[in-house]
Motif scaffolding. Structure first.
Motif, PDB file in Angstrom:
ATOM      1  N   GLY A  60      -5.787  26.503  -2.255  1.00 42.38           N
ATOM      2  CA  GLY A  60      -4.801  25.820  -1.428  1.00 42.38           C
ATOM      3  C   GLY A  60      -4.297  24.551  -2.097  1.00 42.38           C
ATOM      4  N   ASP A  61      -5.207  23.780  -2.679  1.00 48.01           N
ATOM      5  CA  ASP A  61      -4.805  22.571  -3.410  1.00 48.01           C
ATOM      6  C   ASP A  61      -3.894  22.925  -4.588  1.00 48.01           C
ATOM      7  N   ARG A  62      -4.252  23.978  -5.303  1.00 44.11           N
ATOM      8  CA  ARG A  62      -3.449  24.396  -6.446  1.00 44.11           C
ATOM      9  C   ARG A  62      -2.041  24.802  -6.003  1.00 44.11           C
ATOM     10  N   ASP A  63      -1.935  25.512  -4.881  1.00 46.50           N
ATOM     11  CA  ASP A  63      -0.619  25.916  -4.384  1.00 46.50           C
ATOM     12  C   ASP A  63       0.215  24.704  -3.981  1.00 46.50           C
ATOM     13  N   ARG A  64      -0.417  23.718  -3.340  1.00 41.46           N
ATOM     14  CA  ARG A  64       0.315  22.498  -2.976  1.00 41.46           C
ATOM     15  C   ARG A  64       0.800  21.756  -4.222  1.00 41.46           C
ATOM     16  N   LEU A  65      -0.058  21.683  -5.245  1.00 41.56           N
ATOM     17  CA  LEU A  65       0.345  21.012  -6.481  1.00 41.56           C
ATOM     18  C   LEU A  65       1.462  21.772  -7.201  1.00 41.56           C
ATOM     19  N   LYS A  66       1.400  23.097  -7.184  1.00 41.21           N
ATOM     20  CA  LYS A  66       2.473  23.882  -7.787  1.00 41.21           C
ATOM     21  C   LYS A  66       3.798  23.596  -7.087  1.00 41.21           C
ATOM     22  N   ASN A  67       3.760  23.474  -5.773  1.00 37.00           N
ATOM     23  CA  ASN A  67       4.968  23.169  -5.013  1.00 37.00           C
ATOM     24  C   ASN A  67       5.511  21.795  -5.396  1.00 37.00           C
ATOM     25  N   ARG A  68       4.616  20.811  -5.510  1.00 40.89           N
ATOM     26  CA  ARG A  68       5.068  19.462  -5.882  1.00 40.89           C
ATOM     27  C   ARG A  68       5.667  19.456  -7.285  1.00 40.89           C
ATOM     28  N   VAL A  69       5.040  20.176  -8.205  1.00 42.25           N
ATOM     29  CA  VAL A  69       5.570  20.243  -9.574  1.00 42.25           C
ATOM     30  C   VAL A  69       6.950  20.890  -9.577  1.00 42.25           C
ATOM     31  N   ALA A  70       7.124  21.930  -8.777  1.00 42.97           N
ATOM     32  CA  ALA A  70       8.434  22.577  -8.697  1.00 42.97           C
ATOM     33  C   ALA A  70       9.476  21.626  -8.114  1.00 42.97           C
ATOM     34  N   LEU A  71       9.085  20.773  -7.177  1.00 40.43           N
ATOM     35  CA  LEU A  71      10.023  19.829  -6.573  1.00 40.43           C
ATOM     36  C   LEU A  71      10.348  18.671  -7.515  1.00 40.43           C
ATOM     37  N   PRO A  79      15.451  15.081  -3.523  1.00 34.81           N
ATOM     38  CA  PRO A  79      15.692  13.666  -3.267  1.00 34.81           C
ATOM     39  C   PRO A  79      14.647  13.027  -2.356  1.00 34.81           C
ATOM     40  N   ASP A  80      14.158  13.757  -1.393  1.00 32.48           N
ATOM     41  CA  ASP A  80      13.146  13.190  -0.497  1.00 32.48           C
ATOM     42  C   ASP A  80      11.856  12.881  -1.260  1.00 32.48           C
ATOM     43  N   LEU A  81      11.467  13.795  -2.120  1.00 35.39           N
ATOM     44  CA  LEU A  81      10.251  13.570  -2.900  1.00 35.39           C
ATOM     45  C   LEU A  81      10.452  12.431  -3.890  1.00 35.39           C
ATOM     46  N   ALA A  82      11.643  12.333  -4.477  1.00 40.08           N
ATOM     47  CA  ALA A  82      11.911  11.237  -5.400  1.00 40.08           C
ATOM     48  C   ALA A  82      11.791   9.896  -4.684  1.00 40.08           C
ATOM     49  N   GLY A  83      12.367   9.800  -3.490  1.00 40.16           N
ATOM     50  CA  GLY A  83      12.259   8.564  -2.725  1.00 40.16           C
ATOM     51  C   GLY A  83      10.819   8.249  -2.358  1.00 40.16           C
ATOM     52  N   GLU A  84      10.090   9.255  -1.976  1.00 41.53           N
ATOM     53  CA  GLU A  84       8.677   9.051  -1.622  1.00 41.53           C
ATOM     54  C   GLU A  84       7.880   8.551  -2.826  1.00 41.53           C
ATOM     55  N   LEU A  85       8.098   9.156  -3.989  1.00 40.56           N
ATOM     56  CA  LEU A  85       7.374   8.738  -5.188  1.00 40.56           C
ATOM     57  C   LEU A  85       7.738   7.312  -5.600  1.00 40.56           C
ATOM     58  N   VAL A  86       9.018   6.972  -5.513  1.00 40.45           N
ATOM     59  CA  VAL A  86       9.437   5.617  -5.872  1.00 40.45           C
ATOM     60  C   VAL A  86       8.795   4.606  -4.939  1.00 40.45           C
ATOM     61  N   ARG A  87       8.816   4.886  -3.644  1.00 42.94           N
ATOM     62  CA  ARG A  87       8.232   3.945  -2.684  1.00 42.94           C
ATOM     63  C   ARG A  87       6.718   3.816  -2.872  1.00 42.94           C
TER      64      ARG A  87
END
Length: 103
Positions: A60-71, A79-87
């Motif tokens: 499950g952790d690996r699948d979540r990380l794969k999703n984040r890498v794809a985003l 854009p939402d993930l970019a804003g979250e990472l910047v903040r």
């Protein structure tokens, strides 16, 4: 009447039988109480179930990380993930601030 030779043969035979019996007893004890014996079977089953549960969690952790890498892919960044990472990494916004995006 027994001779000395017969007594030594009987003693040797008893010694050999005794050693064979002791070896069989040790082998039986090893089968019951050894690291892969009957007594360790329950512990091995419990560890197997624990490892299977950990494997499911890690998948499950690996699948979540794969999703984040794809985003985070530079070609089409979310854009939402970019804003979250910047903040989160640059501390651009404080916890008591409200961030509103204008069109």
């Amino acid at each position: 009447m027994r001779t000395v030779r017969q007594d030594t043969n009987i003693a040797k035979e008893r010694l050999v039988r005794g050693l064979a019996l002791a070896l069989l007893v040790l082998m039986a004890l090893w089968c019951v109480a050894g690291p892969s014996g009957v007594l360790a079977w329950g512990e091995n089953q419990r560890l197997l179930e624990l490892r299977e549960k950990q494997l499911v969690d890690l998948k499950g952790d690996r699948d979540r990380l794969k999703n984040r890498v794809a985003l985070i892919d530079p070609k089409h960044m979310d854009p939402d993930l970019a804003g979250e990472l910047v903040r989160s990494h640059l501390n651009v916004a404080r916890p008591d601030e409200m961030v509103m995006q204008l069109p």
